[in-house]
Design a protein around this motif. Structure first.
Motif, PDB file in Angstrom:
ATOM      1  N   GLU A 199      53.872 -36.649 -42.950  1.00  0.00           N
ATOM      2  CA  GLU A 199      55.058 -36.820 -42.014  1.00  0.00           C
ATOM      3  C   GLU A 199      54.551 -37.911 -40.991  1.00  0.00           C
ATOM      4  O   GLU A 199      53.520 -37.694 -40.526  1.00  0.00           O
ATOM      5  N   LEU A 200      55.622 -38.839 -40.903  1.00  0.00           N
ATOM      6  CA  LEU A 200      55.136 -39.919 -39.688  1.00  0.00           C
ATOM      7  C   LEU A 200      55.424 -39.256 -38.473  1.00  0.00           C
ATOM      8  O   LEU A 200      56.312 -38.592 -38.277  1.00  0.00           O
ATOM      9  N   LEU A 201      54.461 -39.401 -37.528  1.00  0.00           N
ATOM     10  CA  LEU A 201      54.431 -38.919 -36.432  1.00  0.00           C
ATOM     11  C   LEU A 201      54.685 -39.619 -35.262  1.00  0.00           C
ATOM     12  O   LEU A 201      55.029 -39.073 -34.086  1.00  0.00           O
ATOM     13  N   GLY A 202      54.146 -40.976 -35.267  1.00  0.00           N
ATOM     14  CA  GLY A 202      54.266 -41.923 -34.238  1.00  0.00           C
ATOM     15  C   GLY A 202      53.430 -43.005 -34.528  1.00  0.00           C
ATOM     16  O   GLY A 202      53.209 -43.413 -35.563  1.00  0.00           O
ATOM     17  N   PHE A 203      52.910 -43.616 -33.338  1.00  0.00           N
ATOM     18  CA  PHE A 203      52.186 -45.032 -33.368  1.00  0.00           C
ATOM     19  C   PHE A 203      51.275 -45.226 -32.511  1.00  0.00           C
ATOM     20  O   PHE A 203      51.166 -44.338 -31.329  1.00  0.00           O
ATOM     21  N   VAL A 204      50.210 -45.635 -32.764  1.00  0.00           N
ATOM     22  CA  VAL A 204      49.008 -46.018 -31.939  1.00  0.00           C
ATOM     23  C   VAL A 204      48.685 -47.590 -31.945  1.00  0.00           C
ATOM     24  O   VAL A 204      48.547 -47.986 -33.267  1.00  0.00           O
ATOM     25  N   ILE A 205      48.187 -48.354 -31.036  1.00  0.00           N
ATOM     26  CA  ILE A 205      48.226 -49.770 -31.029  1.00  0.00           C
ATOM     27  C   ILE A 205      46.893 -50.166 -30.246  1.00  0.00           C
ATOM     28  O   ILE A 205      46.668 -49.685 -29.074  1.00  0.00           O
ATOM     29  N   LEU A 206      46.080 -51.204 -30.701  1.00  0.00           N
ATOM     30  CA  LEU A 206      45.209 -51.945 -29.960  1.00  0.00           C
ATOM     31  C   LEU A 206      45.946 -53.347 -30.180  1.00  0.00           C
ATOM     32  O   LEU A 206      45.970 -54.233 -30.872  1.00  0.00           O
ATOM     33  N   GLY A 207      46.629 -53.484 -29.244  1.00  0.00           N
ATOM     34  CA  GLY A 207      47.623 -54.647 -29.096  1.00  0.00           C
ATOM     35  C   GLY A 207      47.118 -55.647 -27.795  1.00  0.00           C
ATOM     36  O   GLY A 207      46.521 -55.369 -26.821  1.00  0.00           O
ATOM     37  N   LEU A 267      51.545 -31.965 -28.389  1.00  0.00           N
ATOM     38  CA  LEU A 267      50.900 -31.111 -29.417  1.00  0.00           C
ATOM     39  C   LEU A 267      49.439 -31.711 -29.640  1.00  0.00           C
ATOM     40  O   LEU A 267      48.817 -31.208 -30.505  1.00  0.00           O
ATOM     41  N   GLY A 268      49.063 -32.790 -28.868  1.00  0.00           N
ATOM     42  CA  GLY A 268      47.627 -33.289 -28.793  1.00  0.00           C
ATOM     43  C   GLY A 268      47.726 -34.344 -30.024  1.00  0.00           C
ATOM     44  O   GLY A 268      46.425 -35.096 -30.084  1.00  0.00           O
ATOM     45  N   ILE A 269      48.749 -34.818 -30.630  1.00  0.00           N
ATOM     46  CA  ILE A 269      48.830 -35.907 -31.533  1.00  0.00           C
ATOM     47  C   ILE A 269      48.441 -37.305 -30.963  1.00  0.00           C
ATOM     48  O   ILE A 269      47.419 -38.047 -31.426  1.00  0.00           O
ATOM     49  N   ALA A 270      49.046 -37.803 -29.855  1.00  0.00           N
ATOM     50  CA  ALA A 270      48.681 -39.020 -29.269  1.00  0.00           C
ATOM     51  C   ALA A 270      47.226 -39.304 -28.697  1.00  0.00           C
ATOM     52  O   ALA A 270      46.730 -39.897 -28.636  1.00  0.00           O
ATOM     53  N   PHE A 271      46.957 -37.951 -28.123  1.00  0.00           N
ATOM     54  CA  PHE A 271      45.410 -37.759 -27.709  1.00  0.00           C
ATOM     55  C   PHE A 271      44.565 -38.137 -28.911  1.00  0.00           C
ATOM     56  O   PHE A 271      43.589 -38.694 -28.726  1.00  0.00           O
ATOM     57  N   GLN A 323      43.485 -57.158 -20.588  1.00  0.00           N
ATOM     58  CA  GLN A 323      42.776 -56.763 -21.564  1.00  0.00           C
ATOM     59  C   GLN A 323      43.618 -56.267 -22.926  1.00  0.00           C
ATOM     60  O   GLN A 323      44.740 -56.102 -22.767  1.00  0.00           O
ATOM     61  N   ILE A 324      42.754 -55.994 -23.963  1.00  0.00           N
ATOM     62  CA  ILE A 324      43.412 -55.376 -25.324  1.00  0.00           C
ATOM     63  C   ILE A 324      44.075 -53.995 -24.751  1.00  0.00           C
ATOM     64  O   ILE A 324      43.144 -53.283 -24.140  1.00  0.00           O
ATOM     65  N   GLU A 325      45.053 -53.627 -25.234  1.00  0.00           N
ATOM     66  CA  GLU A 325      45.926 -52.595 -24.742  1.00  0.00           C
ATOM     67  C   GLU A 325      45.687 -51.478 -25.813  1.00  0.00           C
ATOM     68  O   GLU A 325      45.849 -51.869 -26.924  1.00  0.00           O
ATOM     69  N   LEU A 326      45.404 -50.359 -25.330  1.00  0.00           N
ATOM     70  CA  LEU A 326      45.321 -49.141 -25.899  1.00  0.00           C
ATOM     71  C   LEU A 326      46.751 -48.348 -25.926  1.00  0.00           C
ATOM     72  O   LEU A 326      47.001 -47.760 -24.769  1.00  0.00           O
ATOM     73  N   GLY A 327      47.566 -48.269 -26.709  1.00  0.00           N
ATOM     74  CA  GLY A 327      49.031 -47.758 -26.451  1.00  0.00           C
ATOM     75  C   GLY A 327      49.142 -46.859 -27.580  1.00  0.00           C
ATOM     76  O   GLY A 327      48.801 -46.566 -28.651  1.00  0.00           O
ATOM     77  N   PHE A 328      50.206 -45.780 -27.125  1.00  0.00           N
ATOM     78  CA  PHE A 328      50.602 -44.826 -28.019  1.00  0.00           C
ATOM     79  C   PHE A 328      51.744 -44.247 -27.793  1.00  0.00           C
ATOM     80  O   PHE A 328      52.357 -44.288 -26.545  1.00  0.00           O
ATOM     81  N   LEU A 329      52.513 -43.809 -28.817  1.00  0.00           N
ATOM     82  CA  LEU A 329      53.815 -43.331 -28.748  1.00  0.00           C
ATOM     83  C   LEU A 329      54.047 -42.638 -30.007  1.00  0.00           C
ATOM     84  O   LEU A 329      53.558 -42.602 -31.111  1.00  0.00           O
ATOM     85  N   VAL A 330      54.683 -41.163 -29.591  1.00  0.00           N
ATOM     86  CA  VAL A 330      54.909 -40.205 -30.885  1.00  0.00           C
ATOM     87  C   VAL A 330      56.580 -39.710 -30.585  1.00  0.00           C
ATOM     88  O   VAL A 330      56.964 -40.061 -29.572  1.00  0.00           O
ATOM     89  N   HIS A 388      44.879 -61.212 -34.587  1.00  0.00           N
ATOM     90  CA  HIS A 388      43.953 -60.912 -33.431  1.00  0.00           C
ATOM     91  C   HIS A 388      42.648 -60.079 -33.882  1.00  0.00           C
ATOM     92  O   HIS A 388      41.570 -59.541 -33.349  1.00  0.00           O
ATOM     93  N   GLY A 389      42.923 -59.539 -35.136  1.00  0.00           N
ATOM     94  CA  GLY A 389      41.907 -58.570 -35.568  1.00  0.00           C
ATOM     95  C   GLY A 389      41.973 -57.291 -35.126  1.00  0.00           C
ATOM     96  O   GLY A 389      40.913 -56.280 -35.424  1.00  0.00           O
ATOM     97  N   HIS A 390      43.061 -56.747 -34.645  1.00  0.00           N
ATOM     98  CA  HIS A 390      43.400 -55.631 -34.256  1.00  0.00           C
ATOM     99  C   HIS A 390      44.862 -55.339 -34.081  1.00  0.00           C
ATOM    100  O   HIS A 390      45.578 -56.552 -33.952  1.00  0.00           O
ATOM    101  N   GLY A 391      45.236 -54.145 -34.279  1.00  0.00           N
ATOM    102  CA  GLY A 391      46.825 -54.181 -34.296  1.00  0.00           C
ATOM    103  C   GLY A 391      47.324 -52.803 -34.196  1.00  0.00           C
ATOM    104  O   GLY A 391      46.592 -51.723 -33.712  1.00  0.00           O
ATOM    105  N   GLY A 392      48.217 -52.197 -34.982  1.00  0.00           N
ATOM    106  CA  GLY A 392      49.143 -50.901 -34.735  1.00  0.00           C
ATOM    107  C   GLY A 392      48.765 -50.250 -36.119  1.00  0.00           C
ATOM    108  O   GLY A 392      48.594 -50.936 -37.074  1.00  0.00           O
ATOM    109  N   TRP A 393      48.823 -48.953 -35.741  1.00  0.00           N
ATOM    110  CA  TRP A 393      48.715 -48.063 -36.929  1.00  0.00           C
ATOM    111  C   TRP A 393      49.863 -46.930 -36.842  1.00  0.00           C
ATOM    112  O   TRP A 393      50.301 -46.671 -35.545  1.00  0.00           O
ATOM    113  N   SER A 394      50.501 -46.500 -37.933  1.00  0.00           N
ATOM    114  CA  SER A 394      51.112 -45.546 -37.941  1.00  0.00           C
ATOM    115  C   SER A 394      50.364 -43.981 -38.140  1.00  0.00           C
ATOM    116  O   SER A 394      49.397 -43.894 -38.755  1.00  0.00           O
TER     117      SER A 394
END
Length: 186
Positions: free
Chosen positions: A94-102, A123-127, A109-116, A80-86
């Motif tokens: 350090e790996l903290l979590g993941f964010v996605i345009l999925g 801690l404001g990381i997901a934000f 719609q394309i989803e903005l997802g987040f998990l840490v 799709h030309g968009h996806g997830g990031w670590s």
């Protein structure tokens, strides 16, 4: 023993994987790096989805189902030309979590997802990671809107979507949709 599909590639396959990963946009702030997911990131993803913490994301999932979800996170770029990031800490790496345009079946719609990871919640990381991904979606991909699909009982993610300024709508009986709009495209 680590299952074969969870092992990092070696030799020529490793070089091919690195070349593919290099095509995924890297986003950097003072504190965070959003980079292509790697096989080495899967254990944290599984730790999140295979425990009670995964209850708001269709889980807890079995490890095999978490793998397929992780594969979807990574493969969106090619399909799709968009996806997830670590999400990685710039200083400690350090790996903290993941964010996605999925985009999953049923998404309007394309989803903005987040998990840490659990230790990185609050801690404001997901934000910050969600802001970075949203800016990329709006400024680089020129998307007009995104949705964050959130379980109605997931108070922490609801608060984050509201902090991001998304507008709440109902998606179905258990899920809410928080709509992020690109004012520049309206």
């Amino acid at each position: 023993m680590t299952l074969r599909h969870e092992q990092a590639p070696t030799g020529i396959p490793s070089a091919v994987a690195a070349n593919v990963a290099a095509q995924i946009p890297t986003l950097v702030s003072d504190a965070l790096l959003l980079r292509a997911p790697t096989v080495e990131d899967f254990p944290l993803y599984a730790d999140i989805l295979c425990t009670e913490r995964g209850q708001y994301m269709g889980g807890p999932l079995g490890r095999d189902d978490a793998w397929w979800d992780f594969v979807q996170l990574a493969s969106g770029w090619m399909l799709h030309g968009h996806g997830g990031w670590s999400i990685v800490d710039v200083d400690s790496e350090e790996l903290l979590g993941f964010v996605i345009l999925g985009l999953e079946p049923g998404d309007a719609q394309i989803e903005l997802g987040f998990l840490v990871s659990e230790q990185n919640e609050g801690l404001g990381i997901a934000f910050e990671a969600a802001q970075m991904a949203r800016e990329f979606a709006f400024d680089t991909l020129n998307l007009s809107e995104l949705a964050s699909y959130i379980h109605k009982d997931n108070a922490r993610s609801i608060a984050l979507a509201e902090r991001l300024g998304a507008k709440r709508t109902v998606h179905d009986d258990t899920m809410l949709a928080y709509i992020h709009t690109n004012e520049a495209v309206q």
